[in-house]
Motif scaffolding. Structure first.
Motif, short mmCIF file in Angstrom:
data_model
loop_
_atom_site.label_atom_id
_atom_site.label_comp_id
_atom_site.label_asym_id
_atom_site.label_seq_id
_atom_site.Cartn_x
_atom_site.Cartn_y
_atom_site.Cartn_z
N TYR A 163 4.28 6.58 -3.63
CA TYR A 163 3.89 7.72 -2.81
C TYR A 163 3.10 7.31 -1.57
O TYR A 163 3.43 7.70 -0.45
CB TYR A 163 3.06 8.72 -3.63
CG TYR A 163 3.86 9.61 -4.55
CD1 TYR A 163 4.86 10.45 -4.06
CD2 TYR A 163 3.61 9.63 -5.92
CE1 TYR A 163 5.58 11.28 -4.91
CE2 TYR A 163 4.33 10.45 -6.78
CZ TYR A 163 5.31 11.27 -6.26
OH TYR A 163 6.03 12.07 -7.10
N VAL A 164 2.03 6.55 -1.75
CA VAL A 164 1.17 6.18 -0.63
C VAL A 164 1.63 4.84 -0.05
O VAL A 164 1.69 3.83 -0.74
CB VAL A 164 -0.30 6.08 -1.06
CG1 VAL A 164 -1.16 5.61 0.11
CG2 VAL A 164 -0.80 7.43 -1.57
N GLN A 165 2.01 4.89 1.24
CA GLN A 165 2.41 3.69 1.97
C GLN A 165 1.56 3.64 3.25
O GLN A 165 1.74 4.46 4.15
CB GLN A 165 3.90 3.74 2.32
CG GLN A 165 4.81 3.81 1.11
CD GLN A 165 4.85 2.53 0.31
OE1 GLN A 165 4.66 1.44 0.86
NE2 GLN A 165 5.08 2.63 -0.99
N GLY A 166 0.64 2.67 3.29
CA GLY A 166 -0.26 2.62 4.43
C GLY A 166 -1.16 3.84 4.46
O GLY A 166 -1.85 4.14 3.48
N ASN A 167 -1.14 4.57 5.57
CA ASN A 167 -1.95 5.79 5.70
C ASN A 167 -1.11 7.06 5.55
O ASN A 167 -1.50 8.12 6.03
CB ASN A 167 -2.66 5.81 7.05
CG ASN A 167 -3.76 4.76 7.13
OD1 ASN A 167 -4.26 4.28 6.11
ND2 ASN A 167 -4.12 4.38 8.34
N ALA A 168 0.02 6.94 4.89
CA ALA A 168 0.90 8.10 4.72
C ALA A 168 1.27 8.30 3.25
O ALA A 168 1.39 7.33 2.48
CB ALA A 168 2.17 7.93 5.56
N ILE A 169 1.44 9.55 2.89
CA ILE A 169 2.01 9.91 1.59
C ILE A 169 3.46 10.31 1.85
O ILE A 169 3.72 11.26 2.58
CB ILE A 169 1.24 11.06 0.93
CG1 ILE A 169 -0.23 10.71 0.76
CG2 ILE A 169 1.85 11.42 -0.42
CD1 ILE A 169 -1.08 11.85 0.20
N ALA A 228 -9.31 6.31 3.69
CA ALA A 228 -8.55 6.45 4.92
C ALA A 228 -8.12 7.90 5.05
O ALA A 228 -8.11 8.65 4.07
CB ALA A 228 -7.34 5.53 4.93
N ARG A 229 -7.78 8.28 6.25
CA ARG A 229 -7.24 9.61 6.46
C ARG A 229 -5.73 9.55 6.25
O ARG A 229 -5.00 8.87 6.98
CB ARG A 229 -7.56 10.12 7.86
CG ARG A 229 -7.10 11.56 8.11
CD ARG A 229 -7.56 12.05 9.46
NE ARG A 229 -7.12 13.42 9.69
CZ ARG A 229 -7.41 14.12 10.78
NH1 ARG A 229 -8.15 13.56 11.74
NH2 ARG A 229 -6.97 15.35 10.91
N LEU A 230 -5.25 10.25 5.24
CA LEU A 230 -3.84 10.21 4.89
C LEU A 230 -3.09 11.41 5.45
O LEU A 230 -3.59 12.54 5.42
CB LEU A 230 -3.67 10.19 3.36
CG LEU A 230 -4.29 9.02 2.61
CD1 LEU A 230 -4.09 9.19 1.11
CD2 LEU A 230 -3.70 7.69 3.08
#
Length: 294
Positions: A163-169, A228-230
């Motif tokens: 689900y979470v890749q870097g700062n993105a879901i 982090a801000r996702l």
């Protein structure tokens, strides 16, 4: 006879680790089969007997299970693999059951999944789910007492999964039915309780205390995650299927997301909670734990 010694295959994986650690906390003598001995030693410390090997090596399987009271299997299909490749839940299980014929019957615990019941619904047909269902049938007909676990979606899929890749879901398609997210620790405690009780043949639906669609869960995760801000990125499922024509991993992702989005999950874990204990970890609790570990 009470179970004292448990052998684990798949102990160092994302879902094998919390179960193995709960076995240790519950006082079992634990042996694990591992390709990478140093990795297993680093994860579990000196209190675990480690046998170097894998499911392609019957001699290492025999060394692992010799003298054991029970066996727990945390197996999976590698996302980049093909149906014709060596599959732990098919070919590895065959080797395991062959090796086990040299020893007295032992309880076999097997990590399956709840979403594999989507096989055949709405015309859905996937060889991965077929392998899982065939594995269940093999274990049931093996002559060994068994405990089969059917978990809903694991919370670990956010930070340790896809689900979470870097700062993105990353999401895809429309999540229709809420899923009862379960933490690996809660699941591990239930598995350890099942082995402590050592009752007759059992099948357990494993579900957590709260149900969310993928979109709702992503929102909660982003709101509670502090490192982090996702942001949430959503892809049309059809596009993911198209990209899957060029990547086995993306094809796997498209199919599992299709099943998760559309499997009509209902709460069925009441009997499991009564017998093995009620899971307490909410998704917000789990995210706070992730924050503290970073």
């Amino acid at each position: 006879m009470a179970i004292k010694k448990v052998a684990v295959i798949g102990a160092t994986g994302m879902l094998g680790q919390p179960v193995t650690k709960q076995f240790l906390r519950a006082g079992f003598e634990v042996s694990v089969l591992a390709r990478n001995v140093k990795k297993a030693q680093k994860i579990f410390g000196p209190g675990v007997r480690i046998i170097k090997g894998d499911l392609e090596d019957i001699s290492s399987i025999k060394e692992l299970i010799n003298g054991q009271d029970a066996l727990y299997l945390s197996l999976s299909v590698e996302q980049n693999s093909r149906k014709t490749d060596f599959q732990p839940e098919r070919d590895g299980l065959e080797n395991l059951l062959e090796a086990a014929r040299s020893f007295p019957p032992m309880r076999i615990g097997y990590l399956s999944s709840l979403v594999q019941f989507y096989q055949g619904l709405n015309g859905f047909d996937w060889w991965v789910f077929q392998i899982k269902q065939e594995a269940i049938a093999k274990i049931k007909s093996s002559g060994h007492p068994y405990s089969i676990f059917y978990p809903s979606t694991f919370m670990e899929n956010f930070d340790k999964g896809a689900y979470v890749q870097g700062n993105a879901i990353l999401l895809a398609g429309r999540s229709v039915h809420p899923m009862f997210f379960i933490s690996g620790d809660d699941y591990g405690r239930q598995v350890a309780n099942a082995f402590q009780q050592d009752k007759g043949n059992r099948e357990y639906v494993i579900q957590g205390p709260e149900a969310y669609t993928a979109d709702q869960a992503a929102k909660i995760y982003a709101e509670n995650y502090t490192s982090a801000r996702l942001s949430t990125l959503k892809m049309p499922l059809g596009l993911l299927y198209f990209l899957g024509n060029f990547s086995k991993k993306l094809n796997y992702g498209a199919r599992i997301i299709d099943a998760l989005n559309n499997y009509p999950e209902k709460f069925e874990a009441g009997g499991t909670w009564e017998e093995l204990g009620r899971p307490e970890t909410t998704l917000a609790d789990y995210i706070r734990k992730v924050n503290n570990e970073q």
